[in-house]
Write a protein that holds these residues in place. Structure first.
Motif, PDB file in Angstrom:
ATOM      1  N   ALA A  24       0.814  -1.222   0.000  1.00  0.00           N
ATOM      2  CA  ALA A  24       0.000   0.000   0.000  1.00  0.00           C
ATOM      3  C   ALA A  24       0.848   1.272   0.000  1.00  0.00           C
ATOM      4  O   ALA A  24       0.362   2.341  -0.369  1.00  0.00           O
ATOM      5  CB  ALA A  24      -0.932   0.002   1.210  1.00  0.00           C
ATOM      6  N   ASP A  25       2.104   1.166   0.372  1.00  0.00           N
ATOM      7  CA  ASP A  25       3.004   2.324   0.427  1.00  0.00           C
ATOM      8  C   ASP A  25       3.364   2.746  -0.996  1.00  0.00           C
ATOM      9  O   ASP A  25       4.137   2.090  -1.676  1.00  0.00           O
ATOM     10  CB  ASP A  25       4.265   1.961   1.210  1.00  0.00           C
ATOM     11  N   ARG A  26       2.798   3.833  -1.447  1.00  0.00           N
ATOM     12  CA  ARG A  26       3.017   4.312  -2.819  1.00  0.00           C
ATOM     13  C   ARG A  26       4.109   5.389  -2.887  1.00  0.00           C
ATOM     14  O   ARG A  26       4.228   6.086  -3.884  1.00  0.00           O
ATOM     15  CB  ARG A  26       1.713   4.859  -3.406  1.00  0.00           C
ATOM     16  N   SER A  27       4.913   5.506  -1.831  1.00  0.00           N
ATOM     17  CA  SER A  27       5.976   6.517  -1.832  1.00  0.00           C
ATOM     18  C   SER A  27       7.186   6.078  -2.660  1.00  0.00           C
ATOM     19  O   SER A  27       8.105   6.861  -2.867  1.00  0.00           O
ATOM     20  CB  SER A  27       6.404   6.851  -0.402  1.00  0.00           C
ATOM     21  N   HIS A  28       7.180   4.843  -3.131  1.00  0.00           N
ATOM     22  CA  HIS A  28       8.256   4.319  -3.969  1.00  0.00           C
ATOM     23  C   HIS A  28       7.669   3.930  -5.325  1.00  0.00           C
ATOM     24  O   HIS A  28       6.589   3.346  -5.391  1.00  0.00           O
ATOM     25  CB  HIS A  28       8.900   3.092  -3.321  1.00  0.00           C
ATOM     26  N   SER A  31       8.458  -1.656  -6.039  1.00  0.00           N
ATOM     27  CA  SER A  31       8.868  -2.448  -4.877  1.00  0.00           C
ATOM     28  C   SER A  31       9.096  -3.885  -5.309  1.00  0.00           C
ATOM     29  O   SER A  31       8.378  -4.408  -6.159  1.00  0.00           O
ATOM     30  CB  SER A  31       7.788  -2.429  -3.787  1.00  0.00           C
TER      31      SER A  31
END
Length: 116
Positions: A24-28, A31
């Motif tokens: 869910a972490d879309r800062s990268h 992945s």
């Protein structure tokens, strides 16, 4: 790029909530999750692509023989399970793209993004 490599290297089961959080972490922009998980069926649908690094049994046994006992696959009983799973392919995702992991490391590394 974010990598989940090594987060679960010591265990054959991944923490599903942790996987969901990292996905869910879309800062990268991209992945990669590295390693095998006996419970992949609980989260595999979250991934855009799945790759399986394949080796022949001799290569697998050679690599397992060099593992320290405190690393998964380092104990004889764990090795037996790994060899059985390799032979039966029962824990290999059916829709995964196969990568020849007996090739030189640079080639293996280059092969994955070329298939994305």
């Amino acid at each position: 790029m974010h990598s989940g490599c090594g987060l679960w290297a010591q265990a054959p089961f991944w923490n599903v909530d942790k996987v969901k959080s990292l996905v869910a972490d879309r800062s990268h922009p991209i992945s990669f999750f590295c390693g095998g998980s006996r419970n992949f069926h609980r989260f595999i649908d979250l991934f855009d692509e799945v790759f399986v690094l394949n080796v022949d049994l001799d290569t697998l046994n050679s690599r397992l023989a060099s593992r320290p006992e405190d690393e998964f696959g380092g104990k004889p009983a764990e090795r037996e399970v790994i060899v059985r799973l390799h032979t039966t392919q029962e824990d290999t995702p059916k829709n995964a793209m196969s990568i020849d992991a007996t090739a030189p490391l640079a080639s293996v590394v280059d092969d994955i993004p070329s298939k994305c």
